[in-house]
Structure formats: structure tokens, C-alpha cells
Design an enzyme around this catalytic site. Structure first.
Site, PDB file in Angstrom:
ATOM      1  CE  LYS A 197      17.936  20.634  32.085  1.00  8.81           C
ATOM      2  NZ  LYS A 197      18.778  20.761  30.861  1.00  8.81           N
ATOM      3  CG  MET A 227      26.426  19.897  25.343  1.00  8.44           C
ATOM      4  SD  MET A 227      26.274  18.139  25.525  1.00  8.44           S
ATOM      5  CE  MET A 227      24.521  17.984  25.659  1.00  8.44           C
ATOM      6  NE  ARG A 239      15.136  26.771  34.774  1.00  4.98           N
ATOM      7  CZ  ARG A 239      15.895  26.757  33.698  1.00  4.98           C
ATOM      8  NH1 ARG A 239      16.939  25.977  33.647  1.00  4.98           N
ATOM      9  NH2 ARG A 239      15.618  27.524  32.666  1.00  4.98           N
ATOM     10  CB  SER A 262      39.001  47.453  60.891  1.00  9.07           C
ATOM     11  OG  SER A 262      38.244  47.434  59.707  1.00  9.07           O
ATOM     12  N   GLY A 276      25.678  28.519  29.115  1.00  9.51           N
ATOM     13  CA  GLY A 276      27.054  28.376  28.653  1.00  9.51           C
ATOM     14  C   GLY A 276      27.482  26.927  28.615  1.00  9.51           C
ATOM     15  CG  HIS A 313      41.404  55.226  41.971  1.00 10.54           C
ATOM     16  ND1 HIS A 313      40.711  56.080  41.139  1.00 10.54           N
ATOM     17  CD2 HIS A 313      41.492  55.839  43.168  1.00 10.54           C
ATOM     18  CE1 HIS A 313      40.418  57.181  41.815  1.00 10.54           C
ATOM     19  NE2 HIS A 313      40.872  57.062  43.050  1.00 10.54           N
ATOM     20  NE  ARG A 333      16.198  17.715  29.257  1.00  8.91           N
ATOM     21  CZ  ARG A 333      15.066  17.954  29.912  1.00  8.91           C
ATOM     22  NH1 ARG A 333      14.351  16.950  30.409  1.00  8.91           N
ATOM     23  NH2 ARG A 333      14.648  19.193  30.087  1.00  8.91           N
ATOM     24  CE1 TYR A 379      33.322  47.215  61.020  1.00  5.99           C
ATOM     25  CE2 TYR A 379      33.493  46.776  63.375  1.00  5.99           C
ATOM     26  CZ  TYR A 379      34.003  47.327  62.219  1.00  5.99           C
ATOM     27  OH  TYR A 379      35.193  47.998  62.247  1.00  5.99           O
ATOM     28  CB  CYS A 417      36.922  48.310  56.508  1.00  7.31           C
ATOM     29  SG  CYS A 417      38.702  48.374  56.710  1.00  7.31           S
TER      30      CYS A 417
HETATM   31  P1  ADP Z   1      17.870  23.608  28.667  1.00  9.72           P
HETATM   32  O1  ADP Z   1      18.515  23.334  29.973  1.00  9.72           O
HETATM   33  O2  ADP Z   1      18.696  24.411  27.736  1.00  9.72           O
HETATM   34  O3  ADP Z   1      16.472  24.075  28.821  1.00  9.72           O
HETATM   35  P2  ADP Z   1      16.797  21.011  28.182  1.00  9.72           P
HETATM   36  O4  ADP Z   1      17.586  19.823  28.512  1.00  9.72           O
HETATM   37  O5  ADP Z   1      15.745  21.388  29.133  1.00  9.72           O
HETATM   38  O6  ADP Z   1      17.796  22.201  27.921  1.00  9.72           O
HETATM   39  O7  ADP Z   1      16.177  20.711  26.769  1.00  9.72           O
HETATM   40  C1  ADP Z   1      15.962  21.619  25.732  1.00  9.72           C
HETATM   41  C2  ADP Z   1      14.626  21.371  25.103  1.00  9.72           C
HETATM   42  O8  ADP Z   1      14.456  20.047  24.708  1.00  9.72           O
HETATM   43  C3  ADP Z   1      13.505  21.690  26.035  1.00  9.72           C
HETATM   44  O9  ADP Z   1      12.520  22.407  25.361  1.00  9.72           O
HETATM   45  C4  ADP Z   1      12.990  20.353  26.453  1.00  9.72           C
HETATM   46  O10 ADP Z   1      11.648  20.413  26.761  1.00  9.72           O
HETATM   47  C5  ADP Z   1      13.264  19.502  25.220  1.00  9.72           C
HETATM   48  N1  ADP Z   1      13.454  18.096  25.597  1.00  9.72           N
HETATM   49  C6  ADP Z   1      14.417  17.612  26.389  1.00  9.72           C
HETATM   50  N2  ADP Z   1      14.274  16.288  26.582  1.00  9.72           N
HETATM   51  C7  ADP Z   1      13.186  15.915  25.885  1.00  9.72           C
HETATM   52  C8  ADP Z   1      12.498  14.674  25.700  1.00  9.72           C
HETATM   53  N3  ADP Z   1      12.920  13.548  26.295  1.00  9.72           N
HETATM   54  N4  ADP Z   1      11.429  14.668  24.915  1.00  9.72           N
HETATM   55  C9  ADP Z   1      11.008  15.789  24.333  1.00  9.72           C
HETATM   56  N5  ADP Z   1      11.592  16.992  24.460  1.00  9.72           N
HETATM   57  C10 ADP Z   1      12.666  17.075  25.240  1.00  9.72           C
HETATM   58 MG    MG Z   2      15.199  23.262  29.840  1.00 11.98          MG
END
Ligand code: ADP
Ligand code: MG
Ligand code: MG
Length: 878
Positions: free
Chosen positions: A24, A105, A338, A766, A103, A456, A94, A853, A833
Site C-alpha cells: 500500500k 488490522m 494495487r 528420485s 486478517g 492417506h 492503515r 524433473y 516424486c
Molecule cells: P483496506 O486495506 O482494508 O482496504 P485501507 O487502508 O485501504 O484498508 O482503508 C479502508 C478504507 O478507508 C478505504 O475505503 C480507504 O479508501 C479509506 N481511507 C483510508 N485512508 C483514508 C484517508 N486518508 N482519507 C479518506 N479515506 C481513507
Molecule cells: Mg484498501
């Protein structure tokens, strides 16, 4: 103070810094560099996360100071300040690891708010509703994420508020309502946490950063990492970004979009947005979002700007993008991009389309597909609607992929009988044994309470391409075994269950399935993969049907044909039992003579199915007691059938009892004690080859006879002499100049350590990494399931060494054996194998150590072809 840098402004980073900044953060930096509208911020590196754990789960003073320095920079850049009532800096916190990881935060938005800030914010923006909506969201997210006060407590308060106010939508709540909610939320926090909600933004910030670091090690994240080969040492980065607001009113909004359809791969913008909303509202389903096309009507200017950005991003990353954006009062901001997750079908289409559009080369197309995704294309799947409506009642190990649905069957005989009549059944067992093979074949899916990924049931199911969930310990059988309970429900043979072999989920209901569909895109990619691959891909196949299936999937030979699997069928088991109870060599030879034509016929079928490709046949491997019954009733019946006194038969069975059969009388030890077994099998292998060679003069058959469980060169030589003396005599008599090879499995540590001696005699190795793993670790693959979880919990192991090759220990033995083997026979043929032959990360290891292989079950052949190609590409780059 160290001079190591742990924090980067977005403007200091770029996409190449994923390892340090997480996915990210690196992409936010890249978009910033491309001049796109990204709210400013900074990234705390993955190394800071690692350091946090080194420091005993604490952020040390020097990193703290560095972070605060970047807060000051962000304040300067934005002209806002933490806690400043007139112009408060509000940020999101984030998480972002190298690979995107569910899974971990959840994001915290609007951090920096407190009572005073919210109040002045309301005045200044002249939008109290917006101010208090942001505030109550912050309290809610912070409490949930940082202090683990469950979301539901807050949702309940919102629902109660809506009910008292008589409104349906969150957006119908007034500023006053939201302000009151914020008060209730803080009270809730205090009740649960025992402290006041923190008002100081710096304290809030460090609370949030620590929560991200902690979440790297929460059980969900650890489980996900194990399933996806992500090492714990990677750590996660933390992004701190100034907020933009999609919830200021009707000219604001937030959305997500893909540059192509992630389900089908169809080209074209695909996404959803919601006006007057923040963060996850779109995906949370609070209101029904609008499609991205509607944005064109609503705000054409923003829409066009967005489309231009999407095009630019696709052309920049050369891959389908998954993006998040927010519109604040008519102004567009990009919050994430991404490479988008996609279905297997979409992955192949997108890769081909990108090649056709000139965006990437065919080699890049090969590199961009996750080999594990191929599974989904080769097996039936649940229909999407059915799956969406269902809730799992248990989760076992994803032992063999595909989806299956059927009525419960408790015994292999019952499964076979009902399956033959066309009924869909799921075989539910404590564990399976070789005798269950027919029932397993007729079952749509297999569920076992015990056993790991290489039990098994798991191995056989993968070989057959049958869905299997193993090791679901919560399945509890009633005495008598005619029902079981799971998830509080009792199942009898009249009840439906459904299994998802890709996730291990079990459903206590009927869910429709759709058959596998292989597209032309798949064929193109796999064709390109074959062009770059240097290792061959063979298959483990024991029957002509498996061999044909594997050929269809592109197998270039058989790396392991287990002769014993053929012995369980029909009248063969009678002949093999007769051989086992024989008291003299003559009796044994007479019984073996009955087996000879059957084995010969099997081998002919296999050679035919493999169309001239090499075939490695392993001599009998399992301990003999596996072929004898153990139940009183079965013993009595068998004794009658064989004209034996029950006591005599029982005496034979007792004499075969072993304390540790895996390390007992099996493998080449059988041939050392009963040379006539090896002689009969050699005869069958060679005669079959001669017959098939005669029918197909255009083929050049060179059977490869493999001796299992060798640990000492002298025992190999002993068995080799049986093989060569038998084979040479038959060949001389036939008048056909048939060549054959004699080699060995390397599956006992001693064999690996003395591989130079063994290679003087053996023409190929093998690696039987299933046995090699259990002998190296000293625990049995059938029992490891019982304690491996504790090892994962305690961070002793990250992965199941039976599923993913332990490159450090077992891998060292493999490497040693390769080097020693080549030292005495430079042109020795080398393959693998074990089950690892179909595992992408293990395949990469095989490439590195120089195997010729890999061999895997038929349904994994396409995965192995792609993984081998990717390994070759990586080796080229290295
Ligand atoms: P995830 O990885 O679960 O998608 P994100 O970090 O991308 O979590 O954030 C979750 C939501 O919060 C997303 O919809 C993102 O667009 C929004 N968000 C994150 N940072 C900001 C920000 N600085 N301003 C406005 N919205 C945000
Ligand atoms: Mg996101
Ligand atoms: Mg073995």
C-alpha cells in the site's frame, strides 16, 4: 539514536520499495510520484515492525522520535496541526504488508479527533452532521481495532438509536443523534476498557501504530501466512495519511473500482461508489452503492479525471488495478491502487489480453499468474449464489481442491454402492486406509476427522482430483459410526453436506456445483510456460486412467507408479494375500505367478497411456500387513476363502505385526527377504515393455525400475542384481534390444548422506520427500496433525513440512545427495516424486538444486508446469 531510516514520506518512496514500505505504502508513493492527487502522508517501514518485536513489542524511543518528526513535517505540508482546534490534522492509520493480507488490522480513520476538535470542526465546516459522523466513526474504529472492543457493541447502539428515532438509513441520523452516539460510544469504551477514551492525538497515533504491528501476529494473520507461504519475518508497514472526506455531504463520496472485471477479466472500468459516505461503507453494504457509470452522469468532470487516472495506472503497472478513491466536495483523491485480485478465469484472460495489447510480453504473462489459482480451473466449484447464502459449520484442512456436495456415507462399501447407482455421496471417515480406495473413487468428496495434508485421504484424493477436507477434529462420530455431529447438528446417511476443498470449509447443507471449465486463454499461457521451462514435469500415476488424465494435463512421463495400489482391486487382493500367507518359496512363487499377468497388463496399459514418455515404476513398498484384514469377521471370512484355519491366519497376521510399520518391514527390505517378489515385478515391467514396444516400434521405451527405501548401497546392489538378472534373461530371449534403468528413491537420510556410493550403482535418484521429511524430522506424517498446530501457535514452525519442503533441513539432505550423486555419476537423472513435487515454492527449490524433473499428482501437473516456468525465469534473473 541510530541513523537507520524507519519512516518515509510518500514523496520519498516508489513502487520498487514494496519490501520496505509494504504494498500500500509503495503504491501510494508511486502515485504521488506520478503527480496523482494523493492525500499526503508517510509510511513507517516493515523494518520498524520487525524492530518492534525485537524490542519486546515496544516502539523504541528513537523510532518514536522519527515518527514524531514526520508528524511535524506532515503538519507543515498540510498547514494543519494535531489537536489544533482551528485547523486540526486528522489522519488515517492503515496497515500494509508486502503482500495484501486479509486478517490484518482494519484501518482507523479520522484519528486526531476529540470532543473539542469535533465541536470546533462542526462550527468551522458549518457541517455538524459531518463532524460528529466522523467523530463517532473514529471512536468506533479505534475501540474495535486498537482495544478489541467488538464492533457489534457499537452497531447495537447505532441500531437502537435508529429505532428510537424511527429512521432506517445511517444517513438519516441527525448531527444531534450522532453527537449523542459519540457520547454513548465513549461510555461503552470506558465500560469495556476501564479507561477514558484517549483525547491526545499523539497517544491515539501510537496506540494505532502499535495495533497495526500487533495485528501482524494475530491468529488470523498467522493462519493466512501459513496458507500462502508468507514468512513471519516480513512484517507490516504502517501508513499515516491525512484524511480526505467523502462524508461532507452530497457532493462528496467514496468508491472502489477495478480497471477490468475481476470475475471475468472483461476489459472496462468496473466499480461502485456511494455519495456522502466514508471508508468501507461501499463494501460494508450499509446502503446499495451506485455503479461507476452513474458517476459519469453525476459528476462528468470527476468521472473523466478518474478514467484518465485509471488508464495511466494500468499503462504504468501493466496489470489490472484495484483502486480506492474519495471525492471531497467535488475534488477527486486517490487512496490506493494495487494489482487486483481476480478469479482464475479472469487471471488467464487478463494476462492474454495484456499480451495482445502489447502491454506485456508472453514471459511476463507467465510470471504474473499464481500457479495455485490453476486448481480452481481444473475442479468443480460451488455456484456463486449458493455459496453466498451458505454458512460453514466447520473448517478442516484444505487437502484436495474442488467443491463437492452429497449425502453422507460412512463406509467405503456404502459410498461405492451408492455412487455406482449414481447417487452423490460424501465419504465421512475418521481417516481412510488403502482398503477404502474404491469408495473414495465413487465419492464426490471426502471428509476425515483425522490426518494432515499428506494423510492417506489427502494424497489419494489429490491423485484422483477428488475434493477432500481432512483433519476436521470437531467431527464427532456416534458409537456405531452411523451418524456424526458437527457444528451442533447431527448428520445421518440421509443428510447433505458440502465441502470446499480449497478452503477446508464444510457446510451442513446442499450447495450446487458447476463443472470445471478450461479456456483457450489457459492453453496459451501454459504453452508459453512450456517454452521457458527447463525442468520436466512428470506425474505420479498408478493406473492407466490416471496416466491418461495426466497426459491431458501435459505430463511428460511418470515419475512414480506405485505398484501396490493395483493390488487392492478385485481378485488381486486374493492373490496377494495368498502370497503373504505362503509358508514356502514354492507357495509364494505360485501366488506370484497369479499376480504376474495382472501386473503385466496394468503396466502395458500405463505404457500405452503414456505414449512413449518415460515411466518410473517403483517396486512394492508398503508393509505386507496392510493387505490383510484386522476385523474378526473379515479374518474369519478370509480364512474360509483361503481354506485356512482361522487360527493359522491369525498367527500370520500376528507375525506381521510391527510396532512401527513406517520404519519396519517394507520397501526394498521386502525384496531382500523375498527376492521372488522383486523378480516377479521386474518380469511384469519388462515383459509389458517388450509387448508395447512391439506394438509401437515408433516409441523408444526405456522402463525405469525404482527401488524404494534404500539406505545402504549393498542392499540396493542386492535388489539390483535380482532386477538385472531377471530382466536381462527376458530381454535376451525376446530378441528386442530393450534398454532399462535401475535407480532408487532417496527417502532415508542415510541414503542422502551416502549418495556418492549409491550413485555408483543407481542410474537415477528420485527424492521421496514424504518419507524423507518424516524420517528427517522423526515424526510421522499421519500423526503430525495432532501436534503441528501447537508448533504453529508457539512459532516453532511456520508451515507443514509435508506440504512445503523444509528447505533448511530436508532440503540440505536433498542438496547433499545431488552433489554427492553427481560426484560419482555426473549424468545421473534426478527427480522428485514426493507431494512437494506439486508445490510451487518447493518446485523453485528443485530448480535451484538442479533436478531434471518434478513429479506430482495428475491434477497438479498444470500447476507444476507453470511453477517450473516461473522458477526458470527466476533462475535466469538471479
Ligand atoms: P483496506 O486495506 O482494508 O482496504 P485501507 O487502508 O485501504 O484498508 O482503508 C479502508 C478504507 O478507508 C478505504 O475505503 C480507504 O479508501 C479509506 N481511507 C483510508 N485512508 C483514508 C484517508 N486518508 N482519507 C479518506 N479515506 C481513507
Ligand atoms: Mg484498501
Ligand atoms: Mg516412500
Amino acid at each position: 539514536m541510530t541513523d537507520h531510516k524507519y519512516v518515509y514520506e510518500f514523496s520519498e518512496g516508489d513502487a520498487s520499495m514494496k519490501n520496505l514500505l509494504g504494498g500500500k505504502g509503495a503504491n501510494l508513493a508511486e502515485m504521488t510520484g506520478l503527480g496523482m492527487p494523493v492525500p499526503q502522508g508517510f509510511t513507517i517501514t516493515t523494518e520498524a515492525c520487525t524492530q518492534y518485536y525485537v524490542d519486546g513489542e515496544a516502539i523504541n524511543d528513537s523510532i518514536k522520535a522519527e515518527i514524531l518528526g514526520y508528524v511535524a513535517k506532515l503538519e507543515a505540508l498540510t498547514g494543519k496541526k494535531f489537536g489544533d482546534l482551528d485547523n486540526p490534522l486528522l489522519v488515517s492509520v492503515r496497515s500494509g504488508a508486502r503482500a495484501s493480507m486479509p486478517g490484518m488490522m482494519d484501518t482507523i480513520l479520522n484519528l486526531g479527533m476529540n470532543d473539542e476538535v469535533a465541536e470546533r470542526f462542526a462550527e468551522k465546516t458549518n457541517n455538524p452532521r459531518f463532524a460528529y459522523d466522523s467523530y463517532r466513526r473514529f471512536i468506533q474504529m479505534y475501540s474495535d481495532v486498537v482495544m478489541e472492543v467488538g464492533k457489534s457493541h457499537f452497531e447495537k447502539l447505532i441500531d437502537e438509536m435508529k429505532e428510537t428515532r424511527g429512521v432506517i438509513q445511517d444517513t438519516d441520523l441527525t448531527a444531534e443523534d450522532l453527537k449523542e452516539l459519540a457520547v454513548e460510544f465513549k461510555a461503552q469504551y470506558k465500560a469495556k476498557v476501564g479507561q477514558d477514551f484517549p483525547t491526545d492525538p499523539v497517544e491515539q497515533l501510537f496506540g494505532a501504530i502499535k495495533a497495526v504491528f500487533r495485528s501482524w501476529d494475530n491468529p488470523r494473520a498467522v493462519y493466512y501466512r501459513r496458507m500462502n507461504d508468507i514468512p513471519g519475518s516480513w512484517g507490516t508497514a504502517v501508513n499515516v495519511q491525512s484524511m480526505v472526506f467523502g462524508n461532507t455531504g452530497d457532493t462528496s463520496g467514496t468508491g472502489v473500482a477495478f480497471s477490468r472485471n475481476p470475475a471475468t477479466g472483461e476489459k472496462g472500468l468496473y466499480g461502485e461508489f456511494l455519495m456522502n459516505a466514508q471508508g468501507e461503507d461501499v463494501v460494508a453494504g450499509i446502503r446499495t452503492p451506485e455503479t461507476i457509470d452513474q458517476l459519469r452522469d453525476e459528476n462528468p468532470e470527476v468521472y473523466n479525471q478518474f478514467v484518465a487516472i485509471v488508464d495511466k495506472l494500468e499503462n504504468h503497472y501493466h496489470d489490472m488495478q484495484d483502486m480506492e478513491f474519495t471525492i471531497e466536495e467535488g475534488k477527486l483523491f486517490m487512496l490506493q491502487t494495487r494489482n487486483g485480485k481476480r478469479t482464475a478465469a479472469a487471471a488467464f484472460k487478463i494476462a492474454c489480453d495484456l499480451v495482445d495489447e502489447g502491454q506485456i510480453t508472453s514471459t511476463q504473462a507467465v510470471a504474473m499468474i499464481d500457479p495455485k489459482q490453476i486448481d480452481a480451473l481444473l475442479h468443480p466449484q460451488f455456484d456463486v449464489a449458493g455459496l453466498a447464502a451458505a454458512t460453514p459449520i466447520g473448517k478442516g484442512l484444505p487437502a484436495s481442491p474442488g467443491a463437492a456436495c452429497g449425502k453422507v456415507s460412512f463406509t467405503a462399501e456404502d459410498a461405492a454402492a451408492r455412487g455406482k447407482k449414481g447417487e452423490d455421496v460424501i465419504l465421512v471417515r475418521l481417516e481412510t486406509t488403502p482398503e477404502d480406495i474404491e469408495g473414495m473413487h465413487y465419492a464426490k468428496g471426502i471428509l476425515t476427522a483425522r490426518g494432515g495434508m499428506t494423510s492417506h485421504a489427502a494424497v489419494v484424493a489429490r491423485g484422483m482430483g477428488t475434493c477432500c477436507v481432512s483433519g476436521l477434529g470437531e467431527v464427532s462420530f456416534a458409537p456405531g459410526g452411523q451418524s456424526f455431529t458437527l457444528g451442533g447438528k447431527t448428520f445421518t446417511s440421509d443428510d447433505w453436506i458440502s465441502l470446499d476443498g480449497a478452503t477446508g470449509a464444510v457446510y451442513g447443507e446442499q450447495i450446487g456445483t458447476v463443472p470445471a471449465e478450461i479456456s483457450g486463454y489457459f492453453g496459451r499461457i501454459i504453452g508459453w510456460a512450456d517454452e521457458v521451462r527447463t525442468m520436466k514435469v512428470r506425474t505420479n500415476a498408478d493406473t492407466p486412467a490416471d496416466a491418461r488424465q495426466a497426459r491431458e494435463f501435459g505430463a511428460e512421463g511418470i515419475g512414480l507408479c506405485r505398484t501396490e495400489h493395483m493390488f487392492f482391486e478385485g481378485d488381486r487382493i486374493a492373490a496377494i494375500r495368498e502370497m503373504i500367507v505362503s509358508k514356502t518359496v514354492e507357495q509364494r512363487e505360485a501366488a506370484l505367478a497369479k499376480l504376474l499377468p495382472m501386473q503385466r497388463g496394468d503396466f502395458e496399459g500405463i505404457y500405452e497411456a503414456m505414449e512413449g514418455f518415460p515411466v518410473t515404476i517403483r517396486l512394492l513398498d508398503p508393509p505386507l500387513h496392510e493387505f490383510l484384514p484386522h476385523d474378526e469377521d473379515d479374518i474369519v471370512a478370509l480364512a474360509a476363502e483361503m481354506n485356512l484355519a482361522v487360527d493359522d491366519l491369525k498367527a500370520v497376521i500376528a507375525s506381521l505385526h510391527e510396532f512401527n510399520p513406517m520404519m519396519g518391514h517394507r520397501g526394498c527390505r521386502l525384496d531382500v527377504t523375498y527376492p521372488e517378489i522383486g523378480a516377479m515385478q521386474t518380469r511384469a515391467i519388462i515383459e509389458a515393455a517388450i509387448n508395447v514396444q512391439k506394438r509401437h516400434p515408433e516409441w523408444n521405451l526405456v522402463p525405469e525400475i525404482m527401488v524404494p527405501l534404500v539406505g545402504e548401497v549393498k542392499e540396493f546392489v542386492f535388489v539390483k542384481n535380482i532386477i538385472t538378472s531377471t530382466a536381462d534373461a527376458i530381454i535376451a530371449e525376446s530378441g528386442i534390444d530393450l534398454k532399462y534403468l535401475v535407480g532408487t528413491m532417496i527417502e532415508i537420510p542415510r541414503a542422502a548422506l551416502t549418495a556418492d556410493e549409491i550413485a555408483k550403482e543407481a542410474e537415477f535418484f528420485s527424492f521421496g520427500t514424504n518419507d524423507l521429511t518424516q524420517m528427517t524430522f522423526g515424526f510421522s506424517r499421519d500423526d503430525a496433525g495432532m501436534f503441528l498446530d501447537a508448533y504453529y501457535d508457539k512459532k516453532i514452525y511456520e508451515n507443514d513440512p509435508f506440504a512445503r519442503l523444509d528447505q533448511i533441513g530436508v532440503g540440505k539432505l536433498v542438496k547433499t545427495a545431488v552433489e554427492l550423486g553427481k560426484s560419482t555419476r555426473p549424468d545421473i537423472k534426478l527427480g522428485i516424486c514426493g507431494e512437494h513435487g506439486g508445490d510451487p515454492s518447493s518446485i523453485e527449490f528443485c530448480q535451484q538444486v538442479g533436478l531434471n524433473y518434478v513429479s506430482c499428482s495428475p491434477f497438479r501437473v498444470p500447476i507444476a508446469r507453470l511453477a517450473a516456468a516461473q522458477s526458470a525465469l527466476k533462475a535466469q534473473q538471479a
